[in-house]
Design a protein around this motif. Structure first.
Motif: not given
Length: 50
Positions: A1-20
C-alpha cells in the motif's frame, strides 16, 4: 500500500529502463493521471486507517 501511495504521490515518474515493467506501471491509466492524484491518495489514506 505504501509503495502504491508513493507512486501516486510522485510528481515526476522517470522510466529509464522500459524493458521490465513494474506492477504499478501496468495499472489502469486512471492511476497514472495527475488529475486523479488527490482522490486516489484520499482513498489510500482511508484504507490505511482501517
Amino acid at each position: 500500500m505504501e509503495y502504491l501511495e508513493r507512486y501516486i504521490a510522485a510528481g515526476l515518474r522517470e522510466h529509464k529502463d522500459r524493458s521490465h515493467f513494474t506492477l504499478l506501471e501496468k495499472l489502469p491509466r486512471f492511476y497514472h493521471e495527475a488529475k486523479n492524484r488527490a482522490s486516489l491518495l484520499r482513498i489510500i489514506a482511508q484504507l490505511k486507517r482501517k
